[in-house]
Enzyme design. Structure first.
Site: not given
Ligand code: NAP
Length: 301
Positions: A173, A241
């Site tokens: 990744k 990140k």
């Molecule tokens: P996001 O919308 O910011 O969601 C993050 C999630 O993590 C939320 O459910 C958040 O809860 C939870 N969280 C964060 N810190 C926490 C903690 N200390 N304890 C419990 N829950 C916690 O991010 P996302 O875009 O879905 O991305 C998620 C992952 O996938 C990341 O690692 C990212 O790099 C990867 N990714 C993202 C994409 C993309 O296009 N977005 C593509 C590929 C991979 P709350 O709702 O309470 O904040």
């Protein structure tokens, strides 16, 4: 077959991925730190758990989709109500977040002491891929455990690749991010260059899309750059990140990087301009500042 899936982390990616599991007929129990985000899936038929531990105890397979290494460590092993505290021996924990390969290996080690299997399975394809169930899923861990979980992955992704032992999904990744974000940088530079010379957005996108310059970035984000649509599919802060993870992993291997630090510095400029929570297409703003032109307001010349 493992039918009971616990899903932890209903953010931009986690929510549609969990919905696809539900639509594929899996029984689902979800937990999210901010409880209101569970309402939508509860209405669609998912159960909601009181904590990560409760969801992990119930599931044959527990999936996490969280922000970063610190969040995954906290939810998996460090907190009182962690996945480790709840998970049953011989169940499987799949972390689909993008985190450090070495942190992944350390978590896998702690889970295995309790007889719990772990796969790292980060994804590529962003919000469109998560919504349509066409993600590319890069998996590290034992081959047998991977095969056992194949139906779970197939509900969320199209290309499911076993990349090696624990941590190799994350390594793949991160390499994917070097390529993808380097591609974003090149696309934005090409767009600003052509816009400064008075290029027509429709003509440019048609030409790029049909030739050697085509890419996921051109197809999914090129139009958004011209439209000034900076709503996040993949946030600048999360891309930054990932590039930090790349640089840390490269330092562990004593490997110099050329493109990645450059892209990261440009993204820092974007973050400083208060666009950290926008989509990665906001990268173009840093270039526009340097070029003294906005691609999105340029009239075709
Ligand atoms: P996001 O919308 O910011 O969601 C993050 C999630 O993590 C939320 O459910 C958040 O809860 C939870 N969280 C964060 N810190 C926490 C903690 N200390 N304890 C419990 N829950 C916690 O991010 P996302 O875009 O879905 O991305 C998620 C992952 O996938 C990341 O690692 C990212 O790099 C990867 N990714 C993202 C994409 C993309 O296009 N977005 C593509 C590929 C991979 P709350 O709702 O309470 O904040």
């Amino acid at each position: 077959m493992d039918k009971k899936i616990g899903f932890i982390g209903l953010g931009i990616m986690g929510m549609p991925m969990a919905r696809n599991l539900l639509n594929a007929g899996f029984e689902l129990s979800v937990w999210n730190r901010t409880p209101s985000k569970m309402d939508e899936l509860a209405k669609a038929g998912a159960m909601t758990g009181r904590s990560a531990a409760v969801v992990a105890e119930w599931g044959d397979v527990t999936i996490t989709m969280l922000t970063d290494s610190a969040a995954v460590e906290e939810v998996m092993v460090d907190s009182y109500n962690s996945v480790l505290a709840g998970a049953r021996p011989d169940s499987v924990v799949i972390d689909m977040s993008t985190i450090s390969p070495s942190v992944t290996r350390s978590i896998a080690g702690k889970l295995s002491e309790k007889g719990v299997h772990m796969l790292d399975a980060p994804v590529s394809g962003s919000l469109p891929g998560a919504t349509s169930g066409t993600l590319s899923i890069m998996v590290g861990g034992e081959l047998e455990v991977f095969e056992r979980c194949r139906p779970v992955f197939e509900a969320m992704g199209r290309q499911i690749t076993h990349c090696g032992g624990n941590g190799m999904g994350q390594v793949t990744k991160l390499a994917n991010q070097i390529i993808g974000l380097g591609n974003l940088a090149a696309m934005c530079e090409g767009i600003v260059f052509a816009a400064k010379a008075g290029g027509d957005p429709d003509a440019l996108l048609k030409a790029f899309g049909a030739g050697a310059a085509n890419s996921w970035m051109v197809e999914n984000l090129g139009r958004k750059v011209f439209d000034g649509d900076f709503a996040p599919g993949f946030m600048v802060d999360l891309a930054q990140k990932d590039l930090r993870l790349v640089q840390e992993a490269a330092a562990e291997m004593d490997m110099p990087l050329i493109t990645t630090p450059l892209v990261s510095q440009m993204l820092r400029a974007v973050q400083r301009a208060d666009s950290g929570s926008e989509g990665i297409q906001a990268y173009v703003k840093a270039l526009e500042g340097l070029a003294g032109i906005e691609a999105r307001t340029t009239e075709p010349g």
